[in-house]
Motif scaffolding. Structure first.
Motif, mmCIF file in Angstrom:
data_model
loop_
_atom_site.group_PDB
_atom_site.id
_atom_site.type_symbol
_atom_site.label_atom_id
_atom_site.label_comp_id
_atom_site.label_asym_id
_atom_site.label_seq_id
_atom_site.Cartn_x
_atom_site.Cartn_y
_atom_site.Cartn_z
ATOM 1 N N LYS A 38 0.834 -1.213 0.000
ATOM 2 C CA LYS A 38 0.000 0.000 0.000
ATOM 3 C C LYS A 38 0.868 1.262 0.000
ATOM 4 C CE LYS A 38 -4.144 -1.753 2.269
ATOM 5 N NZ LYS A 38 -5.418 -1.179 1.949
ATOM 6 N N ASP A 39 1.906 1.276 0.846
ATOM 7 C CA ASP A 39 2.795 2.438 0.913
ATOM 8 C C ASP A 39 3.535 2.644 -0.404
ATOM 9 O OD1 ASP A 39 2.047 2.977 3.517
ATOM 10 O OD2 ASP A 39 3.816 2.036 4.416
ATOM 11 N N GLN A 40 3.974 1.551 -1.014
ATOM 12 C CA GLN A 40 4.697 1.656 -2.278
ATOM 13 C C GLN A 40 3.774 2.185 -3.380
ATOM 14 O OE1 GLN A 40 6.479 -2.009 -3.661
ATOM 15 N NE2 GLN A 40 7.910 -0.911 -4.966
ATOM 16 N N ILE A 41 2.550 1.690 -3.429
ATOM 17 C CA ILE A 41 1.600 2.165 -4.437
ATOM 18 C C ILE A 41 1.243 3.622 -4.177
ATOM 19 C CG2 ILE A 41 -0.754 1.897 -5.315
ATOM 20 C CD1 ILE A 41 -0.389 -1.153 -4.956
ATOM 21 N N ARG A 42 1.050 4.006 -2.917
ATOM 22 C CA ARG A 42 0.736 5.404 -2.588
ATOM 23 C C ARG A 42 1.859 6.323 -3.075
ATOM 24 N NH1 ARG A 42 -2.687 8.342 -3.112
ATOM 25 N NH2 ARG A 42 -4.052 6.782 -2.256
ATOM 26 N N ALA A 43 3.109 5.911 -2.880
ATOM 27 C CA ALA A 43 4.247 6.721 -3.332
ATOM 28 C C ALA A 43 4.244 6.855 -4.855
ATOM 29 C CB ALA A 43 5.562 6.102 -2.857
ATOM 30 N N ILE A 44 3.873 5.809 -5.554
ATOM 31 C CA ILE A 44 3.803 5.865 -7.022
ATOM 32 C C ILE A 44 2.684 6.805 -7.445
ATOM 33 C CG2 ILE A 44 3.284 4.535 -9.106
ATOM 34 C CD1 ILE A 44 4.604 2.113 -7.619
ATOM 35 N N LEU A 45 1.522 6.674 -6.826
ATOM 36 C CA LEU A 45 0.387 7.530 -7.179
ATOM 37 C C LEU A 45 0.661 8.998 -6.870
ATOM 38 C CD1 LEU A 45 -2.547 5.274 -5.934
ATOM 39 C CD2 LEU A 45 -1.906 5.755 -8.305
ATOM 40 N N ASP A 46 1.473 9.253 -5.845
ATOM 41 C CA ASP A 46 1.811 10.628 -5.473
ATOM 42 C C ASP A 46 2.949 11.197 -6.316
ATOM 43 O OD1 ASP A 46 -0.134 10.511 -3.536
ATOM 44 O OD2 ASP A 46 1.256 10.185 -1.877
ATOM 45 N N GLY A 47 3.550 10.362 -7.167
ATOM 46 C CA GLY A 47 4.649 10.840 -8.000
ATOM 47 C C GLY A 47 5.988 10.838 -7.292
ATOM 48 N N ARG A 48 6.091 10.142 -6.151
ATOM 49 C CA ARG A 48 7.339 10.097 -5.391
ATOM 50 C C ARG A 48 8.164 8.858 -5.701
ATOM 51 N NH1 ARG A 48 6.125 9.075 -0.294
ATOM 52 N NH2 ARG A 48 3.920 8.751 -0.649
ATOM 53 N N ALA A 49 7.607 7.924 -6.464
ATOM 54 C CA ALA A 49 8.320 6.686 -6.778
ATOM 55 C C ALA A 49 7.969 6.257 -8.196
ATOM 56 C CB ALA A 49 7.955 5.591 -5.781
ATOM 57 N N SER A 50 8.743 5.345 -8.707
ATOM 58 C CA SER A 50 8.594 4.857 -10.069
ATOM 59 C C SER A 50 7.697 3.625 -10.109
ATOM 60 C CB SER A 50 9.979 4.507 -10.615
ATOM 61 O OG SER A 50 9.881 3.661 -11.732
ATOM 62 N N ALA A 51 6.793 3.586 -11.065
ATOM 63 C CA ALA A 51 5.962 2.397 -11.250
ATOM 64 C C ALA A 51 6.823 1.205 -11.650
ATOM 65 C CB ALA A 51 4.887 2.668 -12.299
ATOM 66 N N ARG A 52 7.924 1.470 -12.305
ATOM 67 C CA ARG A 52 8.831 0.401 -12.724
ATOM 68 C C ARG A 52 9.397 -0.351 -11.515
ATOM 69 N NH1 ARG A 52 10.580 -0.075 -17.635
ATOM 70 N NH2 ARG A 52 10.094 2.059 -18.132
ATOM 71 N N GLU A 53 9.593 0.354 -10.403
ATOM 72 C CA GLU A 53 10.112 -0.274 -9.190
ATOM 73 C C GLU A 53 9.149 -1.323 -8.642
ATOM 74 O OE1 GLU A 53 10.815 2.967 -6.517
ATOM 75 O OE2 GLU A 53 12.333 3.843 -7.815
ATOM 76 N N LEU A 54 7.854 -1.130 -8.894
ATOM 77 C CA LEU A 54 6.852 -2.064 -8.404
ATOM 78 C C LEU A 54 7.056 -3.456 -9.002
ATOM 79 C CD1 LEU A 54 4.345 -2.124 -6.587
ATOM 80 C CD2 LEU A 54 2.981 -1.636 -8.604
ATOM 81 N N LEU A 55 7.589 -3.515 -10.199
ATOM 82 C CA LEU A 55 7.808 -4.797 -10.860
ATOM 83 C C LEU A 55 8.823 -5.655 -10.120
ATOM 84 C CD1 LEU A 55 7.906 -3.531 -14.544
ATOM 85 C CD2 LEU A 55 5.967 -4.521 -13.316
ATOM 86 N N HIS A 56 9.639 -5.045 -9.272
ATOM 87 C CA HIS A 56 10.658 -5.767 -8.515
ATOM 88 C C HIS A 56 10.217 -6.036 -7.073
ATOM 89 C CE1 HIS A 56 13.335 -5.242 -11.873
ATOM 90 N NE2 HIS A 56 13.102 -3.954 -11.847
ATOM 91 N N SER A 57 8.977 -5.707 -6.748
ATOM 92 C CA SER A 57 8.464 -5.860 -5.397
ATOM 93 C C SER A 57 7.958 -7.286 -5.181
ATOM 94 C CB SER A 57 7.311 -4.872 -5.174
ATOM 95 O OG SER A 57 6.557 -5.218 -4.050
ATOM 96 N N ASP A 58 8.416 -7.921 -4.116
ATOM 97 C CA ASP A 58 7.943 -9.269 -3.796
ATOM 98 C C ASP A 58 6.451 -9.271 -3.528
ATOM 99 O OD1 ASP A 58 10.465 -10.378 -4.086
ATOM 100 O OD2 ASP A 58 10.965 -10.161 -1.967
#
Length: 168
Positions: A38-58
Motif C-alpha cells: 500500500k505504501d509503495q503504491i501510494r508513493a507511485i500515485l503521489d509521484g514520489r516513486a517509479s511504477a517500474r520499481e513495483l515490478l521488482h516488489s515481492d
C-alpha cells in the motif's frame, strides 16, 4: 498552485495510459492487506516513486502470482470477437482519459500514519572468484537506477518543453 499531474514512467509520456495505470494501482491498493505494498503504491500515485520499481516488489509479485494464471486462462478461452470488443472498449476508455481535465492536486496523505522508514540495505550478490556478477565476466547494470541530486541541463530543457511546449 498545484503541481503538474505526474505521468508514470511505464506510460512513456501517454497521459491516458498513466491515468489508467493509476486506476489499476488504486484497485490493487484497495484489495491488498500488505501495508508495504500500500505504501509503495501510494508513493507511485503521489509521484514520489517509479511504477517500474513495483515490478521488482515481492509483495506485488505475490498479487500477480495469485491473479495472472486465471486471467490468462480466461483470455485464452475468450472468443476473438469478445477480444476485439474489449480492445475497442479499452481504446475508448484511454481516449476519454487522455481528454479528461486533470484532477490531480498533489500527494494525498495516507489514512494511516506510516512508521518512519527504516534504513534498508539491498542484499549484495555473492562475489564470484573472478569478481564478476555474471557468468562470462560481465556485470549487468540493467536494473541499476541512477538519479542525479540536481537536474542537469537536459532535465531543465525537457521540463521546460513539457510545461511550455507547443502541445500544451
Amino acid at each position: 498552485m498545484s503541481s503538474p499531474e505526474p505521468v508514470h514512467d511505464l506510460a512513456r509520456g501517454d497521459l491516458g495510459v498513466s491515468r489508467q495505470l493509476s486506476k489499476a494501482l488504486e484497485v490493487i491498493m484497495a484489495g491488498t492487506t500488505d501495508p508495504r505494498l500500500k505504501d509503495q503504491i501510494r508513493a507511485i500515485l503521489d509521484g514520489r516513486a517509479s511504477a517500474r520499481e513495483l515490478l521488482h516488489s515481492d509483495a506485488f509479485n505475490v498479487v500477480l502470482d495469485q491473479t495472472m494464471p486465471a486471467a490468462m486462462q480466461q483470455f485464452a478461452e475468450m472468443p476473438e470477437e469478445e477480444r476485439q470488443r474489449l480492445a475497442a472498449q479499452g481504446q475508448r476508455q484511454l481516449d476519454q482519459l487522455r481528454d479528461q481535465p486533470s484532477t490531480w492536486s498533489g500527494p494525498v496523505p495516507s489514512a494511516e500514519p506510516s512508521p518512519p522508514p527504516s534504513p534498508q540495505v539491498a542484499p549484495q550478490p555473492p562475489a564470484s572468484p573472478a569478481g564478476s556478477a555474471r557468468p562470462g565476466g560481465r556485470r549487468s547494470y540493467r536494473d541499476e537506477v541512477v538519479t542525479p541530486d540536481e537536474p542537469d541541463e537536459d532535465d531543465l530543457y525537457f521540463r521546460d518543453r513539457w510545461q511550455n511546449g507547443w502541445m500544451r
